[in-house]
Enzyme design. Structure first.
Site, PDB file in Angstrom:
ATOM      1  N   LYS A 153      -0.431  15.808   3.818  1.00  0.00           N
ATOM      2  CA  LYS A 153       0.445  15.943   3.520  1.00  0.00           C
ATOM      3  C   LYS A 153       0.703  17.777   2.570  1.00  0.00           C
ATOM      4  CE  LYS A 153       1.966  12.539   4.284  1.00  0.00           C
ATOM      5  NZ  LYS A 153       1.162  11.756   4.859  1.00  0.00           N
ATOM      6  N   THR A 173      -9.953   6.533   2.105  1.00  0.00           N
ATOM      7  CA  THR A 173      -8.866   6.580   3.451  1.00  0.00           C
ATOM      8  C   THR A 173      -7.702   7.671   2.816  1.00  0.00           C
ATOM      9  OG1 THR A 173      -9.323   5.153   5.238  1.00  0.00           O
ATOM     10  CG2 THR A 173      -8.074   6.716   5.516  1.00  0.00           C
ATOM     11  N   ALA A 178      -4.040   8.352  17.716  1.00  0.00           N
ATOM     12  CA  ALA A 178      -3.750   7.775  16.245  1.00  0.00           C
ATOM     13  C   ALA A 178      -2.412   6.706  17.256  1.00  0.00           C
ATOM     14  CB  ALA A 178      -2.950   9.089  15.784  1.00  0.00           C
ATOM     15  N   HIS A 180      25.014  17.415  -9.774  1.00  0.00           N
ATOM     16  CA  HIS A 180      25.500  18.388  -8.748  1.00  0.00           C
ATOM     17  C   HIS A 180      24.468  19.618  -8.755  1.00  0.00           C
ATOM     18  CE1 HIS A 180      28.002  19.876  -5.882  1.00  0.00           C
ATOM     19  NE2 HIS A 180      28.108  21.249  -6.207  1.00  0.00           N
ATOM     20  N   ARG A 236      -4.440   1.274  13.037  1.00  0.00           N
ATOM     21  CA  ARG A 236      -5.671   1.602  12.052  1.00  0.00           C
ATOM     22  C   ARG A 236      -5.812  -0.184  12.071  1.00  0.00           C
ATOM     23  NH1 ARG A 236      -7.353   5.381   9.447  1.00  0.00           N
ATOM     24  NH2 ARG A 236      -8.135   4.131   8.613  1.00  0.00           N
ATOM     25  N   GLY A 266       3.593   7.243  16.628  1.00  0.00           N
ATOM     26  CA  GLY A 266       3.711   6.789  14.926  1.00  0.00           C
ATOM     27  C   GLY A 266       3.781   7.712  13.980  1.00  0.00           C
TER      28      GLY A 266
HETATM   29  P1  FAD Z   1      -9.247   2.726   2.084  1.00  0.00           P
HETATM   30  O1  FAD Z   1      -7.979   4.093   1.503  1.00  0.00           O
HETATM   31  O2  FAD Z   1      -9.717   2.822   3.558  1.00  0.00           O
HETATM   32  O3  FAD Z   1     -10.548   2.864   1.027  1.00  0.00           O
HETATM   33  C1  FAD Z   1     -11.267   1.433   1.494  1.00  0.00           C
HETATM   34  C2  FAD Z   1     -12.684   2.497   0.475  1.00  0.00           C
HETATM   35  O4  FAD Z   1     -13.474   1.214   1.164  1.00  0.00           O
HETATM   36  C3  FAD Z   1     -12.987   3.217   1.314  1.00  0.00           C
HETATM   37  O5  FAD Z   1     -13.461   4.779   0.215  1.00  0.00           O
HETATM   38  C4  FAD Z   1     -14.003   2.891   2.173  1.00  0.00           C
HETATM   39  O6  FAD Z   1     -15.790   3.598   2.293  1.00  0.00           O
HETATM   40  C5  FAD Z   1     -15.079   1.911   0.623  1.00  0.00           C
HETATM   41  N1  FAD Z   1     -16.009   0.848   1.694  1.00  0.00           N
HETATM   42  C6  FAD Z   1     -15.758  -0.132   3.312  1.00  0.00           C
HETATM   43  N2  FAD Z   1     -16.289  -0.795   2.737  1.00  0.00           N
HETATM   44  C7  FAD Z   1     -17.036  -0.039   1.948  1.00  0.00           C
HETATM   45  C8  FAD Z   1     -18.860  -1.748   2.181  1.00  0.00           C
HETATM   46  N3  FAD Z   1     -19.094  -2.309   2.845  1.00  0.00           N
HETATM   47  N4  FAD Z   1     -19.633  -1.020   0.849  1.00  0.00           N
HETATM   48  C9  FAD Z   1     -19.221   0.198  -0.189  1.00  0.00           C
HETATM   49  N5  FAD Z   1     -17.265   0.871   0.243  1.00  0.00           N
HETATM   50  C10 FAD Z   1     -17.103   0.228   1.236  1.00  0.00           C
HETATM   51  N6  FAD Z   1      -0.349   5.791   3.689  1.00  0.00           N
HETATM   52  C11 FAD Z   1       0.757   6.126   2.763  1.00  0.00           C
HETATM   53  O7  FAD Z   1       1.233   4.964   1.728  1.00  0.00           O
HETATM   54  N7  FAD Z   1       1.263   7.190   2.555  1.00  0.00           N
HETATM   55  C12 FAD Z   1       0.883   8.256   3.146  1.00  0.00           C
HETATM   56  O8  FAD Z   1       1.255   9.462   3.083  1.00  0.00           O
HETATM   57  C13 FAD Z   1      -0.197   7.900   3.971  1.00  0.00           C
HETATM   58  N8  FAD Z   1      -0.732   9.232   4.804  1.00  0.00           N
HETATM   59  C14 FAD Z   1      -1.544   8.945   5.575  1.00  0.00           C
HETATM   60  C15 FAD Z   1      -1.826   9.343   6.318  1.00  0.00           C
HETATM   61  C16 FAD Z   1      -3.488   9.345   7.609  1.00  0.00           C
HETATM   62  C17 FAD Z   1      -3.710  10.869   8.237  1.00  0.00           C
HETATM   63  C18 FAD Z   1      -4.075   7.839   7.396  1.00  0.00           C
HETATM   64  C19 FAD Z   1      -4.787   7.786   7.913  1.00  0.00           C
HETATM   65  C20 FAD Z   1      -2.880   7.508   6.200  1.00  0.00           C
HETATM   66  C21 FAD Z   1      -2.746   7.257   6.037  1.00  0.00           C
HETATM   67  N9  FAD Z   1      -1.821   6.799   4.965  1.00  0.00           N
HETATM   68  C22 FAD Z   1      -1.057   7.067   3.942  1.00  0.00           C
HETATM   69  C23 FAD Z   1      -2.290   5.326   4.414  1.00  0.00           C
HETATM   70  C24 FAD Z   1      -4.005   4.999   3.440  1.00  0.00           C
HETATM   71  O9  FAD Z   1      -4.128   5.787   3.474  1.00  0.00           O
HETATM   72  C25 FAD Z   1      -3.838   3.528   3.022  1.00  0.00           C
HETATM   73  O10 FAD Z   1      -2.908   2.539   3.483  1.00  0.00           O
HETATM   74  C26 FAD Z   1      -4.580   3.414   1.933  1.00  0.00           C
HETATM   75  O11 FAD Z   1      -5.627   4.483   1.957  1.00  0.00           O
HETATM   76  C27 FAD Z   1      -5.310   1.754   1.928  1.00  0.00           C
HETATM   77  O12 FAD Z   1      -5.841   1.847   0.806  1.00  0.00           O
HETATM   78  P2  FAD Z   1      -6.963   0.561   0.414  1.00  0.00           P
HETATM   79  O13 FAD Z   1      -7.856   0.674  -0.581  1.00  0.00           O
HETATM   80  O14 FAD Z   1      -6.701  -0.436   1.271  1.00  0.00           O
HETATM   81  O15 FAD Z   1      -8.452   0.679   1.282  1.00  0.00           O
END
Ligand code: FAD
Length: 463
Positions: free
Chosen positions: A52, A42, A270, A442, A273, A185
């Site tokens: 960004k 994500t 939005a 500074h 999540r 948010g």
């Molecule tokens: P994810 O990034 O959601 O990754 C999970 C992955 O698992 C995905 O690629 C998915 O395809 C894969 N997957 C799931 N189930 C399976 C399966 N059964 N088999 C194979 N693959 C699978 N966070 C920040 O810290 N700073 C920010 O500025 C920020 N901005 C954001 C802006 C937006 C618009 C959004 C939506 C989110 C933002 N976030 C931000 C939040 C951040 O994206 C998430 O907190 C982060 O991506 C979580 O990481 P994760 O690895 O837990 O999960």
């Protein structure tokens, strides 16, 4: 069917999973990473990075638009800027593509085997993946679940057509004339602000009584102020009820029952999540749950032996850097190191206008009697003023007895870049005296952090 066994199976290639896998590889653990979509998750593909990039493009555009309107800096352009949003999106996709390829290279370098496909678990340690027309069964000694999260849908506004999640809005190639953002948010406001800067008419609907409801008033007020002075319609204490019969407007109801119709070419929903817990066989595993999230202990261990869970799947804060930190830690625990997840602070940044940083305890969390709260305004910081950013501040919360810094909140131009300084101070248990006695360059925004420390000690220089 091909059968594979491995020491570690990581499911999900987001900032939680891919970092866990790289660290496992570095530690010499045989590791397989399964990702159903694109490496980066994500954050990299449809969240942090593309948002960004779009915010940066919107800033560039609005700087030229301001010059056309007549800039007080004496900079002028003769015609209004033109936007080719298709090209902007292509550039943004290029940034994402580079990082996505970079993750693949890093995984390769760490000798992690990547399998592209969706993992489906039949029990705690076994999953199957349909990959390249073949079924692969993977059995692992350790499983790290990093399945991430998905946007929450509103039943009366199902995604599709003009109703989009952040992912959908980040892909539009035509600027919506009227954009309605449901949810004030950080995700809704970051994107709403960017589209306003690009020229859309933007309205924001929020069920609670303020924007950025999770932040205190001192932090949300400058954002509220920017939105109002830039013509963003704020509908607070209101909820989205659905589209009108002809689909041209969004119906919004306030707490008094009054219904307003807002023109909408796109509606960004939005409102939060949720962990991705459906569709991959979680029901075949004996995992305890914490509400909708997968329950974990302080080592990210689940209720099943050697099944670990990290990132958005396990709860708040749903932030990329928390996911990565948990991923690194779990890899080290599997390799035999003694670790637990007990950070003194996790920074949160909103890339709104102005930007906001919050890390550690706020004045209300900390208990006013036991703390010193010291604030330094950007109106007295030369660097902020020289960037037209006098609207902002750095506020420190410190423990009265030890003067140790336990929280920092700040709003202002480019303040995101100070998030690390604030977090380092808390993480290294610095006191007001420690920060106050360090020479800060500074003219920089960091001087506001220095001055806020001096203020806590009772002798700020510039206020
Ligand atoms: P994810 O990034 O959601 O990754 C999970 C992955 O698992 C995905 O690629 C998915 O395809 C894969 N997957 C799931 N189930 C399976 C399966 N059964 N088999 C194979 N693959 C699978 N966070 C920040 O810290 N700073 C920010 O500025 C920020 N901005 C954001 C802006 C937006 C618009 C959004 C939506 C989110 C933002 N976030 C931000 C939040 C951040 O994206 C998430 O907190 C982060 O991506 C979580 O990481 P994760 O690895 O837990 O999960």
């Amino acid at each position: 069917m091909t059968e594979i066994t491995t020491k570690v199976l990581v499911v999900g290639g987001g900032p939680g999973g891919y970092v866990a896998a790289i660290r496992c590889g570095q530690l010499g653990l045989e590791t397989i990473l399964v990702e159903g979509d694109r490496l980066g998750g994500t954050c990299l593909i449809r969240g942090c990075i593309p948002s960004k990039a779009l915010i940066h493009a919107a800033d560039e555009y609005s700087a030229v638009a301001r010059a056309y309107d007549g800039s007080r800096l004496g900079i002028g352009v003769r015609s209004p800027p033109e936007l080719d949003l298709g090209q902007t999106i292509q550039w943004k996709d290029g940034v994402v593509g580079k990082l996505n390829a970079g993750v693949a290279t890093l995984l390769r370098k760490a000798k992690v085997r990547v399998i592209n496909g969706w993992a489906h678990f039949s029990d705690g340690k076994t999953c199957t993946v349909e990959s390249d027309g073949e079924t692969v069964a993977i059995r692992a000694e350790h499983v790290i679940l990093a399945n991430g999260s998905m946007p929450v849908e509103i039943p009366s506004l199902p995604f599709g057509g003009k109703i989009v999640s952040s992912e959908g809005l980040l892909a539009v190639t035509e600027l919506p004339r009227n954009l309605v953002v449901v949810g004030a948010g950080y995700i809704g406001l970051e994107l709403g602000t960017a589209f306003r800067k690009l020229g859309s008419q933007v309205a924001v609907i929020e069920q609670l009584g303020k924007v950025l409801p999770l932040y205190d008033d001192a932090l949300s007020a400058p954002v509220d102020n920017w939105l109002r002075t830039h013509g963003v319609g704020l509908h607070l204490n209101s909820s989205a009820k659905g589209m009108s019969a002809d689909g041209s407007t969004l119906l919004v109801q306030d707490t008094g029952g009054v219904v307003t119709e807002l023109p909408a070419d796109k509606v960004l929903v939005a409102v939060g999540r949720k962990p991705r817990v459906d569709g991959w066989g979680i029901e075949n595993m004996a995992l305890n749950r914490n509400g909708r999230f997968v329950a974990i202990d302080e080592q990210c261990a689940t209720s099943m032996k050697n099944v670990w869970a990290i990132g958005d799947l396990v709860g708040e804060p749903m932030l990329a850097h928390k996911a990565s930190a948990q991923g690194e830690m779990v890899a080290e625990i599997i390799s035999g190191k003694r670790r637990r997840f007990a950070p003194l602070a996790i920074p949160a940044v909103c890339f709104t206008e102005p930007e906001i940083v919050s890390v550690g305890l706020s004045p209300s969390d900390a208990g006013a009697a036991d703390t010193i709260v010291s604030m330094f305004p950007f109106a007295a910081n030369g660097r902020a003023l020289s960037m037209e950013g006098g609207d902002g501040f750095v506020r420190i919360v410190s423990d009265r007895a030890t003067q140790r810094i336990v929280g920092v909140q700040a709003a202002g131009v480019h303040i995101s870049e100070l998030a690390s300084s604030f977090t380092q101070a808390i993480g290294m248990q610095a006191s007001l005296e420690d920060i106050g006695s360090i020479i800060h360059a500074h003219p920089t925004l960091g001087e506001a952090f220095h001055e806020a420390s001096l203020k806590g000690l009772g002798h700020a220089i510039h206020i």
